[in-house]
Design a protein around this motif. Structure first.
Motif, PDB file in Angstrom:
ATOM      1  N   ARG A 102       0.832  -1.214   0.000  1.00  0.00           N
ATOM      2  CA  ARG A 102       0.000   0.000   0.000  1.00  0.00           C
ATOM      3  C   ARG A 102       0.858   1.252   0.000  1.00  0.00           C
ATOM      4  NH1 ARG A 102      -5.039  -1.592   4.027  1.00  0.00           N
ATOM      5  NH2 ARG A 102      -5.852  -3.157   2.594  1.00  0.00           N
ATOM      6  N   ALA A 103       1.912   1.252   0.798  1.00  0.00           N
ATOM      7  CA  ALA A 103       2.801   2.422   0.844  1.00  0.00           C
ATOM      8  C   ALA A 103       3.474   2.640  -0.511  1.00  0.00           C
ATOM      9  CB  ALA A 103       3.846   2.240   1.943  1.00  0.00           C
ATOM     10  N   PHE A 104       3.977   1.548  -1.126  1.00  0.00           N
ATOM     11  CA  PHE A 104       4.600   1.671  -2.450  1.00  0.00           C
ATOM     12  C   PHE A 104       3.590   2.226  -3.458  1.00  0.00           C
ATOM     13  CE2 PHE A 104       7.404  -2.348  -1.541  1.00  0.00           C
ATOM     14  CZ  PHE A 104       8.189  -1.604  -0.686  1.00  0.00           C
ATOM     15  N   ASN A 105       2.371   1.702  -3.421  1.00  0.00           N
ATOM     16  CA  ASN A 105       1.354   2.123  -4.388  1.00  0.00           C
ATOM     17  C   ASN A 105       0.986   3.596  -4.217  1.00  0.00           C
ATOM     18  OD1 ASN A 105       1.330  -0.509  -5.274  1.00  0.00           O
ATOM     19  ND2 ASN A 105      -0.541  -1.074  -4.202  1.00  0.00           N
ATOM     20  N   GLU A 106       0.983   4.058  -2.968  1.00  0.00           N
ATOM     21  CA  GLU A 106       0.586   5.446  -2.715  1.00  0.00           C
ATOM     22  C   GLU A 106       1.741   6.435  -2.890  1.00  0.00           C
ATOM     23  OE1 GLU A 106      -1.133   5.372   1.218  1.00  0.00           O
ATOM     24  OE2 GLU A 106      -2.620   3.868   0.599  1.00  0.00           O
ATOM     25  N   GLN A 107       2.931   6.055  -2.385  1.00  0.00           N
ATOM     26  CA  GLN A 107       4.048   7.012  -2.351  1.00  0.00           C
ATOM     27  C   GLN A 107       5.135   6.716  -3.367  1.00  0.00           C
ATOM     28  OE1 GLN A 107       5.648   6.696   1.662  1.00  0.00           O
ATOM     29  NE2 GLN A 107       3.631   6.252   2.464  1.00  0.00           N
TER      30      GLN A 107
ATOM     31  N   ALA B  11      -5.583  -0.063 -12.562  1.00  0.00           N
ATOM     32  CA  ALA B  11      -4.771   0.079 -11.345  1.00  0.00           C
ATOM     33  C   ALA B  11      -4.302   1.520 -11.172  1.00  0.00           C
ATOM     34  CB  ALA B  11      -3.570  -0.869 -11.405  1.00  0.00           C
ATOM     35  N   ARG B  12      -4.154   2.247 -12.285  1.00  0.00           N
ATOM     36  CA  ARG B  12      -3.683   3.632 -12.212  1.00  0.00           C
ATOM     37  C   ARG B  12      -4.780   4.615 -11.857  1.00  0.00           C
ATOM     38  NH1 ARG B  12       1.007   5.758 -16.091  1.00  0.00           N
ATOM     39  NH2 ARG B  12       2.233   3.889 -16.282  1.00  0.00           N
ATOM     40  N   TRP B  13      -5.951   4.422 -12.445  1.00  0.00           N
ATOM     41  CA  TRP B  13      -6.972   5.464 -12.281  1.00  0.00           C
ATOM     42  C   TRP B  13      -8.106   5.076 -11.360  1.00  0.00           C
ATOM     43  CZ3 TRP B  13     -11.885   4.147 -13.732  1.00  0.00           C
ATOM     44  CH2 TRP B  13     -12.037   3.138 -14.680  1.00  0.00           C
ATOM     45  N   TYR B  14      -8.288   3.787 -11.071  1.00  0.00           N
ATOM     46  CA  TYR B  14      -9.458   3.390 -10.297  1.00  0.00           C
ATOM     47  C   TYR B  14      -9.383   3.892  -8.860  1.00  0.00           C
ATOM     48  CZ  TYR B  14     -13.083   0.689  -8.091  1.00  0.00           C
ATOM     49  OH  TYR B  14     -14.199   0.330  -7.380  1.00  0.00           O
ATOM     50  N   ASN B  15     -10.496   4.431  -8.409  1.00  0.00           N
ATOM     51  CA  ASN B  15     -10.585   4.990  -7.066  1.00  0.00           C
ATOM     52  C   ASN B  15     -11.576   4.152  -6.254  1.00  0.00           C
ATOM     53  OD1 ASN B  15     -11.130   6.486  -4.829  1.00  0.00           O
ATOM     54  ND2 ASN B  15     -11.756   8.335  -5.936  1.00  0.00           N
ATOM     55  N   HIS B  16     -11.041   3.457  -5.241  1.00  0.00           N
ATOM     56  CA  HIS B  16     -11.890   2.544  -4.464  1.00  0.00           C
ATOM     57  C   HIS B  16     -13.017   3.268  -3.729  1.00  0.00           C
ATOM     58  CE1 HIS B  16     -10.211  -1.493  -4.874  1.00  0.00           C
ATOM     59  NE2 HIS B  16      -9.046  -0.906  -5.049  1.00  0.00           N
TER      60      HIS B  16
ATOM     61  N   ASP C  11     -17.987   0.100  -8.684  1.00  0.00           N
ATOM     62  CA  ASP C  11     -17.174  -0.971  -8.110  1.00  0.00           C
ATOM     63  C   ASP C  11     -16.330  -1.611  -9.207  1.00  0.00           C
ATOM     64  OD1 ASP C  11     -18.497  -3.508  -9.101  1.00  0.00           O
ATOM     65  OD2 ASP C  11     -20.202  -2.461  -8.200  1.00  0.00           O
ATOM     66  N   VAL C  12     -15.273  -2.302  -8.785  1.00  0.00           N
ATOM     67  CA  VAL C  12     -14.307  -2.856  -9.733  1.00  0.00           C
ATOM     68  C   VAL C  12     -14.982  -3.770 -10.757  1.00  0.00           C
ATOM     69  CG1 VAL C  12     -12.339  -4.409  -9.986  1.00  0.00           C
ATOM     70  CG2 VAL C  12     -12.342  -2.731  -8.170  1.00  0.00           C
ATOM     71  N   ASP C  13     -15.907  -4.611 -10.304  1.00  0.00           N
ATOM     72  CA  ASP C  13     -16.530  -5.544 -11.238  1.00  0.00           C
ATOM     73  C   ASP C  13     -17.322  -4.827 -12.325  1.00  0.00           C
ATOM     74  OD1 ASP C  13     -15.390  -7.746 -10.162  1.00  0.00           O
ATOM     75  OD2 ASP C  13     -17.165  -8.469  -9.119  1.00  0.00           O
ATOM     76  N   THR C  14     -17.961  -3.710 -11.972  1.00  0.00           N
ATOM     77  CA  THR C  14     -18.712  -2.940 -12.977  1.00  0.00           C
ATOM     78  C   THR C  14     -17.751  -2.336 -14.002  1.00  0.00           C
ATOM     79  OG1 THR C  14     -20.336  -2.399 -11.283  1.00  0.00           O
ATOM     80  CG2 THR C  14     -20.384  -1.067 -13.293  1.00  0.00           C
ATOM     81  N   VAL C  15     -16.681  -1.742 -13.508  1.00  0.00           N
ATOM     82  CA  VAL C  15     -15.671  -1.168 -14.400  1.00  0.00           C
ATOM     83  C   VAL C  15     -15.101  -2.258 -15.302  1.00  0.00           C
ATOM     84  CG1 VAL C  15     -13.340  -0.219 -14.448  1.00  0.00           C
ATOM     85  CG2 VAL C  15     -15.031   0.732 -12.879  1.00  0.00           C
TER      86      VAL C  15
END
Lengths: 215, 215
Positions: free
Chosen positions: A32-37, A176-181, A186-190
């Protein structure tokens, strides 16, 4: 869970399970830290802070930041590998590809899968990078062979299987780059909508509306 | 070109052009190094070495590695921006989107465009990151509005314009990761096939075979 019987000490099995669970918590907090920072901007102090422990505690589970990244990327790849091995029931090549892409989208939006896409193996030393790339290439070939099956059984139109595999990987990894949880979709719809574009295209009229199975 | 008349010295205009050309050579060499080795693993010494000059020479054109990355990403984005402003002749929304995607694929496989995709603005300080993201968002909205035009004129089937824009950006940006300039396929062929997937889908039978214009 505590140990059985009268002893207040944990059994070896419990200790191992406990350690495994804590190690995964370290890896996940780091992912999570790598993905955010970003990988380079994250220190093991950041990871320790996220878990409310000291840095020496972190070193009890992993040896280095490189080992953590290796493990995060490996777990992401192992999940893709498992999906590509199990999503192979009956059905046409196209139906199997759709099932595979749906799993792919789920995996690349989870912590380890995101880390695989956003950070990847590039920062690692050459030898470990090579191991991860071999696994990547194996997964890639499995995707292509599903496309080839679809072309052979007539469910996918004749085109370069490599390019179809890349088109799917690109469109879905981009999530993975643009999706905002925290966003409205939801991910399945996207994933379903993106896969629908890949399967039927965007031209009007569409090829065969309604042929895309719900996940 | 040398100066006019008798003077062996360059004119101011010539000196400016010369400086601009050399600055771009520095940026391009850096972009290539970032793309091949990663931003964090590249030093200004590496860049100087690629140009057969000393590091102080590099500092005559740029102040820091951060400034170089900012400029590389900015140039990549400016090119996308220019394409999204100019590829707007007559024709349906779909035809314009295809033209735009074709340009997009060309740009993200060039040095600066690849740097935009492979490195991006993430390593930069927050303020410069914000500037680049604003430009990104402007370009993104222009892509979406072309999709909206296509839905309005009936050439693109009704779906979420944002998702179509992302599907295209994802599938085509992915080329920057896997495309090999020394391989058998040229960028335009790869782009045409990927865009064909996005436009007509992979399901058999295709939607409207042959409707995709050659670039």
């Amino acid at each position: 869970m505590t140990s059985t019987g009268l002893s207040p000490w944990k059994t070896r099995k419990e200790r191992e399970r406990d350690r495994e669970m804590k190690r995964e918590a370290v890896l996940r907090a780091a992912a999570r830290a790598f993905n955010e920072q970003g990988f380079h901007k994250t220190s093991l102090d950041d990871v320790a802070e996220r878990l409310n422990v000291s840095k020496p505690t972190i070193y009890y589970y992993v040896r280095s930041k490189d080992e953590i990244l290796f493990e995060c990327v490996r777990i992401g790849l192992e999940r893709l590998d498992a999906a590509s091995r199990t999503v192979l029931p009956g059905g046409t090549g196209l139906a199997r590809l759709i099932a595979l892409w749906t799993e792919y989208a789920r995996i690349v939006t989870e912590d380890f899968g995101r880390c695989l896409i956003l950070v990847g193996e590039d920062p690692l030393p050459v030898e470990t990078r090579r191991q991860l790339r071999a696994l990547k290439s194996k997964i890639d070939h499995r995707f292509r062979s599903v496309v080839e099956d679809g072309i052979a059984d007539g469910s996918i139109r004749a085109c370069d299987p490599k390019l179809i595999a890349f088109a799917g990987a690109g469109a879905l990894s981009w999530i993975a780059r643009w999706y905002n949880h925290t966003g409205p979709l939801d991910v399945d719809t996207v994933a379903r909508q993106l896969i629908d574009v890949l399967v039927h295209g965007i031209a009007n009229p569409p090829a065969a509306a309604g042929a895309l199975a719900a996940p």
